[in-house]
Write an enzyme that holds these catalytic residues in place. Structure first.
Site, PDB file in Angstrom:
ATOM      1  N   CYS A 177     -20.423  70.988  -2.147  1.00  0.00           N
ATOM      2  CA  CYS A 177     -21.480  71.452  -1.250  1.00  0.00           C
ATOM      3  C   CYS A 177     -22.042  70.335  -0.378  1.00  0.00           C
ATOM      4  O   CYS A 177     -22.877  70.582   0.495  1.00  0.00           O
ATOM      5  CB  CYS A 177     -22.603  72.078  -2.064  1.00  0.00           C
ATOM      6  SG  CYS A 177     -23.329  70.966  -3.281  1.00  0.00           S
ATOM      7  N   ASP A 298      -9.167  33.781 -34.593  1.00  0.00           N
ATOM      8  CA  ASP A 298      -8.863  33.076 -35.842  1.00  0.00           C
ATOM      9  C   ASP A 298      -9.626  31.763 -35.976  1.00  0.00           C
ATOM     10  O   ASP A 298      -9.863  31.288 -37.091  1.00  0.00           O
ATOM     11  CB  ASP A 298      -7.358  32.793 -35.930  1.00  0.00           C
ATOM     12  CG  ASP A 298      -6.552  34.072 -36.054  1.00  0.00           C
ATOM     13  OD1 ASP A 298      -7.012  34.988 -36.763  1.00  0.00           O
ATOM     14  OD2 ASP A 298      -5.476  34.155 -35.444  1.00  0.00           O
ATOM     15  N   LYS A 308     -24.854  24.351 -20.912  1.00  0.00           N
ATOM     16  CA  LYS A 308     -23.534  24.396 -20.275  1.00  0.00           C
ATOM     17  C   LYS A 308     -22.875  23.027 -20.319  1.00  0.00           C
ATOM     18  O   LYS A 308     -23.490  22.015 -19.988  1.00  0.00           O
ATOM     19  CB  LYS A 308     -23.685  24.862 -18.826  1.00  0.00           C
ATOM     20  CG  LYS A 308     -22.379  24.903 -18.060  1.00  0.00           C
ATOM     21  CD  LYS A 308     -22.606  25.295 -16.604  1.00  0.00           C
ATOM     22  CE  LYS A 308     -21.308  25.191 -15.812  1.00  0.00           C
ATOM     23  NZ  LYS A 308     -21.525  25.503 -14.383  1.00  0.00           N
ATOM     24  N   PHE A 342      -3.333  45.313 -39.189  1.00  0.00           N
ATOM     25  CA  PHE A 342      -2.363  45.270 -38.099  1.00  0.00           C
ATOM     26  C   PHE A 342      -1.837  43.849 -37.956  1.00  0.00           C
ATOM     27  O   PHE A 342      -2.591  42.878 -38.105  1.00  0.00           O
ATOM     28  CB  PHE A 342      -3.008  45.728 -36.788  1.00  0.00           C
ATOM     29  CG  PHE A 342      -3.275  47.211 -36.737  1.00  0.00           C
ATOM     30  CD1 PHE A 342      -2.487  48.045 -35.961  1.00  0.00           C
ATOM     31  CD2 PHE A 342      -4.279  47.775 -37.508  1.00  0.00           C
ATOM     32  CE1 PHE A 342      -2.716  49.407 -35.931  1.00  0.00           C
ATOM     33  CE2 PHE A 342      -4.521  49.139 -37.493  1.00  0.00           C
ATOM     34  CZ  PHE A 342      -3.734  49.960 -36.704  1.00  0.00           C
ATOM     35  N   LYS A 356       0.945  39.321 -45.263  1.00  0.00           N
ATOM     36  CA  LYS A 356      -0.422  39.705 -44.925  1.00  0.00           C
ATOM     37  C   LYS A 356      -0.859  40.915 -45.742  1.00  0.00           C
ATOM     38  O   LYS A 356      -1.998  40.974 -46.238  1.00  0.00           O
ATOM     39  CB  LYS A 356      -0.503  40.022 -43.423  1.00  0.00           C
ATOM     40  CG  LYS A 356      -1.904  40.257 -42.884  1.00  0.00           C
ATOM     41  CD  LYS A 356      -1.871  40.407 -41.360  1.00  0.00           C
ATOM     42  CE  LYS A 356      -3.260  40.580 -40.772  1.00  0.00           C
ATOM     43  NZ  LYS A 356      -3.224  40.713 -39.288  1.00  0.00           N
ATOM     44  N   LYS A 360      -4.019  40.156 -48.444  1.00  0.00           N
ATOM     45  CA  LYS A 360      -5.307  40.723 -48.047  1.00  0.00           C
ATOM     46  C   LYS A 360      -5.615  42.051 -48.729  1.00  0.00           C
ATOM     47  O   LYS A 360      -6.585  42.719 -48.383  1.00  0.00           O
ATOM     48  CB  LYS A 360      -5.356  40.856 -46.528  1.00  0.00           C
ATOM     49  CG  LYS A 360      -5.163  39.499 -45.846  1.00  0.00           C
ATOM     50  CD  LYS A 360      -5.444  39.506 -44.369  1.00  0.00           C
ATOM     51  CE  LYS A 360      -5.228  38.103 -43.787  1.00  0.00           C
ATOM     52  NZ  LYS A 360      -5.595  38.006 -42.368  1.00  0.00           N
TER      53      LYS A 360
END
Length: 409
Positions: A177, A298, A308, A342, A356, A360
């Site tokens: 519209c 890691d 900074k 994963f 792994k 774990k």
């Protein structure tokens, strides 16, 4: 101004790559909005995903001139409009379309139609279908922004919602519209996702809690510089989405990524490994399935500058320390949860993944090649504690995510 539960279903171009083996029967009610022009493509997408579509057109929808195209897509035995006059046929038709299908979807739904359905008015075939329905109903509004914001419409939407009608809420943008604002029919991918969400919610993972981590994490060197990786968050996104489609209560611990948020999922936005660790621990105890797909940093700098770090002619020496191993910590605390990790590898793939899995205390590990990092597709091997391997060939990550969940449950 009452803006009843205005939310936006997830925007995702990936959904078009996903194919379901399940076939559902869907009655698609089409009312008189200019957005009718999008219905042929919506039908194609739903048919590609294996669904059988029955179309009911109102007189106002038919005036836009897409009847022949829509009828050619579904076939004349699946196409109905307001011209049906035989009382016996009409009675049988509206009961069948309201009760012998899996879902009733009204797309697009106009101001007039939403208010009619809230009041129980059944003055045409589609109204009769709505009145007689015994299945889940979902509505996708499309109209002028001022009409959408009217209190009477919001009241009608609330009344329908209280009857457990679902909504795929409209988008904001330039309307046909000429006005700009909320009221555009949701994009096609949102419509498909929303329809399937209401169609399949409460199935295989009903009553289960699923926890997913996604994206990358950042470890800061100073207030503005950080170390991260190129994880896109796509796999975690699809795992969360597929779990939600299966009816799970999903929490997504979301590291930095560009993926749009998914309607109906509990988000916990984090940035650093420490924040992700705390968020995962907070939800872990009550979870049934935990997918740790985030790519957590890691290493982290031993020292972080409060200001900074200034550029100089000298080389910058960074000393790094190990970051928290979230997956290992979750494995040490595991009781009844199924924990899935994963592994993205570029050499000795299965050996690294199996190590792994064992170290774990995982139930499954999903192995993929590092070359798939950040891409829309993947190929994986799903390995369990008994070294059984399910191999999934290259496919869209939505397909991969569904296969991972099906293997685990």
């Amino acid at each position: 101004m009452l803006m009843f539960m205005v939310q936006t279903i997830v925007r995702s171009s990936l959904i078009s790559n996903y194919r379901r083996s399940f076939m559902a029967k869907i009655t698609l009610g089409v009312t008189g909005s200019v957005a009718v022009q999008k219905i042929p493509q919506l039908i194609r997408l739903l048919q590609e995903r294996g669904h059988e579509i029955f179309v009911v057109m109102t007189e106002a929808a038919g005036a836009f001139g897409f009847n022949d195209e829509i009828e050619s897509l579904v076939g004349n035995e699946h196409f109905y409009d307001y011209h049906i006059t035989d009382e016996a046929t009409d009675a049988i038709t509206h009961i069948y379309l309201a009760q012998e299908v899996d879902l009733l979807a009204i797309v697009p739904a106009t101001y007039n139609s939403i208010n009619k359905y809230a009041l129980g008015i059944a003055d045409d075939l589609l109204g009769s279908v709505v009145a007689a329905r015994t299945v889940q109903m979902v509505i996708a509004p499309a109209m002028n922004t001022f009409m959408y914001q009217k209190p009477v419409l919001q009241h009608s939407m609330r009344a329908l919602y209280e009857e457990e009608v679902g909504f795929i809420y409209p988008a904001t943008g330039m309307l046909a519209c000429g006005y700009e604002g909320i009221g555009k029919l949701a994009p096609l991918d949102e419509l498909v996702y929303g329809i399937e969400l209401y169609l399949h919610a409460g199935e295989r993972l009903k009553g289960k809690k699923v926890l997913v981590s996604s994206g990358t994490t950042r470890v800061y060197l100073d207030p503005i510089r950080y170390i991260a990786n190129t994880s896109s968050g796509k796999m975690g996104y699809e795992l969360a989405r597929q779990a939600k489609l299966m009816g799970a209560d999903v929490t997504l611990v979301n590291g930095p990524n560009q993926m749009p948020k998914i309607y109906g999922i509990n988000y916990v936005d984090v940035e650093t490994p420490e924040q992700m660790h705390q968020a995962m621990l907070a939800a872990f105890a009550d979870s049934d399935y935990v997918f740790m797909s985030a790519a957590v940093s890691d290493y982290k700098p031993k020292e972080v500058s409060d200001i900074k770090i200034k550029k100089s002619d000298d080389e910058l020496q960074l000393e790094l320390a190990r970051s928290i191993d979230i997956l290992k910590d979750l494995g040490s605390k595991k009781t009844t949860q199924k924990l899935i990790g994963f592994a993205a590898e570029d050499n000795n793939h299965e050996e690294h993944a199996q190590n792994k899995l064992s170290k774990k205390n995982l139930d499954y590990i999903v192995l993929n090649d590092l070359s798939n990092f950040g891409s829309d597709e993947n190929a994986v091997k799903i390995i369990d504690q008994q070294n059984n391997i399910v191999e999934v060939k290259q496919a869209a990550k939505a397909v991969i995510a569904k296969k991972i969940i099906e293997t685990v449950i």
